[in-house]
Scaffold this active site. Structure first.
Site, PDB file in Angstrom:
ATOM      1  N   GLU A 119       0.842  -1.203   0.000  1.00 39.45           N
ATOM      2  CA  GLU A 119       0.000   0.000   0.000  1.00 39.45           C
ATOM      3  C   GLU A 119       0.876   1.251   0.000  1.00 39.45           C
ATOM      4  OE1 GLU A 119      -4.152   0.473   2.097  1.00 39.45           O
ATOM      5  OE2 GLU A 119      -2.734   1.808   3.119  1.00 39.45           O
ATOM      6  N   GLU A 133       0.355   9.870   9.882  1.00 39.87           N
ATOM      7  CA  GLU A 133       0.404   8.865   8.808  1.00 39.87           C
ATOM      8  C   GLU A 133       1.032   9.386   7.522  1.00 39.87           C
ATOM      9  OE1 GLU A 133      -2.710   7.531  11.686  1.00 39.87           O
ATOM     10  OE2 GLU A 133      -2.172   9.437  10.744  1.00 39.87           O
ATOM     11  N   HIS A 210     -11.628   8.784  14.787  1.00 41.14           N
ATOM     12  CA  HIS A 210     -10.452   8.595  15.641  1.00 41.14           C
ATOM     13  C   HIS A 210      -9.284   9.498  15.298  1.00 41.14           C
ATOM     14  CE1 HIS A 210      -9.157   6.338  12.119  1.00 41.14           C
ATOM     15  NE2 HIS A 210      -7.933   6.373  12.597  1.00 41.14           N
TER      16      HIS A 210
END
Length: 412
Positions: A119, A133, A210
């Site tokens: 990914e 991220e 989240h």
């Protein structure tokens, strides 16, 4: 035989790497697959390991109450050094964008062990969204030797950054492999709250939140929009598996606690969650992975973020980026509840992310790059109208074989 050490630490990584682990295990004549988990998430990780029958050779168990990014990075890096020195793999395989991903890639680099990144290539070009991220992906890409891009756009991102073309393989996203093995038309919920939901006559909104960049006021805005929706539509039910982080949970309870037809439940294991997603009417989320999963099941997604590293879904029309402002969230939700044509356009758009063969392509690419196969795998070509099948939940998932959703590429 090529020794591959697969490293992950969170539930999303485990879900998406499970098909790869199983595909490697099926190729025992060519690959020795070993799994190391940091357990950056503990309980949420363990239930996925059990579901897909994955038994780690190493479990660092680094999760601690109140852990920070510094804590996770330090413990993962130190723990993985010991694992890599003991195991001496030919390749370390990591996934996506977590702190475990970056720490594993860095540890492998320090020991001069090649890194494969599953990914790879997703980008927002905003270093703080999603945080951390976005930078985890960038940093892992710099360290990686092989890049398994889920889409052609992800490959283009990597090429733009100077990654040699011969090191990139377009595979599709392994989460579609996992879905095909998990969603079952005859699935029965054991949770009493979910068993009581009338999916036939009620419109169920599945909500998850989240993201760190949404903590505080942005989350309050989202929850206040949900409150207005529930009060305005008697047939709407909200099912909200609430993240265990108290920064999220306390705000959820303050804004939505005690509201009729709002079910605040504990986080679900992946098996019931995937089947809940297949039965809901609409998804509201700030998750990255759900932007890939829900459209594969024919579920429109309202993305509670200002940016997304998955623009293919925006272009395909399967998701809409609505941010967190109360007015925008409310307007977008009302439109999909009030306008059947608008809902149908999103629900029937073709998911661009996979065909259930991503894990097989990853393994075939490894075999090719390490001299165990003469030819590279055929790359994943995103679907267009006409070359997909319709699963039992109504979603469209590209497939050359036409096989339906059900037990498939991942062995339980």
């Amino acid at each position: 035989m090529l020794k591959v050490l697969v490293v992950f630490g969170t539930r999303p990584e485990a879900i998406k790497m499970a098909p790869v682990v199983k595909a490697l295990e099926r190729e025992r004549e060519r690959f020795l697959c070993r799994v190391a988990v940091t357990a950056q998430h503990r309980e949420m990780l363990d239930q996925v390991l059990e579901l897909f029958d994955i038994r780690p050779a190493y479990d660092l168990d680094i999760m601690r109450a109140g852990q920070t990014l510094f804590d996770i990075t330090e413990r993962a890096l130190s723990g993985l050094r010991r694992v890599l020195e003991a195991e001496a793999p030919d390749l370390v395989l990591v996934h996506g964008d977590t702190t475990t991903t970056f720490a594993a890639a860095l540890a492998a680099f320090y020991l001069q062990i090649p890194v494969g990144h599953v990914e790879a290539g997703l980008r927002t070009r905003n270093k703080y969204a999603p945080f951390p991220e976005e930078m985890n992906r960038h940093l892992t890409a710099v360290l990686a030797d092989l890049h398994f891009a889920p889409t052609p756009r992800a490959r283009t991102n990597l090429l733009t950054e100077g990654v040699p073309a011969e090191r990139i393989f377009v595979t599709g996203n392994t989460v579609i492999d996992a879905l095909q093995a998990t969603v079952r038309p005859d699935f029965a919920f054991t949770d009493p709250v979910l068993r009581a939901v009338d999916f036939a006559s009620q419109r169920v909104l599945l909500v998850t939140t989240h993201r760190r960049e949404n903590w505080g006021a942005p989350l309050r805005e989202v929850y206040r929009a949900l409150r207005e929706v529930v009060l305005a539509y008697p047939d709407v039910v909200v099912v909200f598996p609430v993240h265990r982080n108290p920064v999220v949970r306390d705000v959820v309870l303050a804004e939505l606690g005690g509201l009729p037809r709002v079910h605040l439940i504990e986080p679900l294991d992946y098996l019931p969650f995937a089947n809940l997603m297949a039965r809901c009417h609409l998804v509201l989320t700030d998750s990255g992975g759900l932007q890939e999963e829900a459209p594969a099941l024919g579920k429109p997604v309202l993305v509670l973020r200002e940016t997304t590293e998955r623009p293919e879904a925006l272009e395909a029309g399967t998701v809409e980026l609505v941010g967190t402002a109360r007015e925008r969230v409310l307007a977008a939700t009302r439109r999909l509840l009030d306008d059947p044509a608008a809902y149908r356009r999103m629900a029937e758009a073709v998911n661009p992310y996979g065909d259930g063969r991503a894990a097989a392509r990853v393994v075939a690419a490894l075999a090719y790059r390490f001299g165990l196969a003469a030819e590279p795998p055929e790359e994943f070509v995103p679907p267009c109208a006409g070359n997909y099948f319709t699963g039992p939940a109504g979603g469209k998932i590209f497939s050359e074989s036409g096989a339906g959703i059900g037990p498939g590429s991942v062995e339980h």
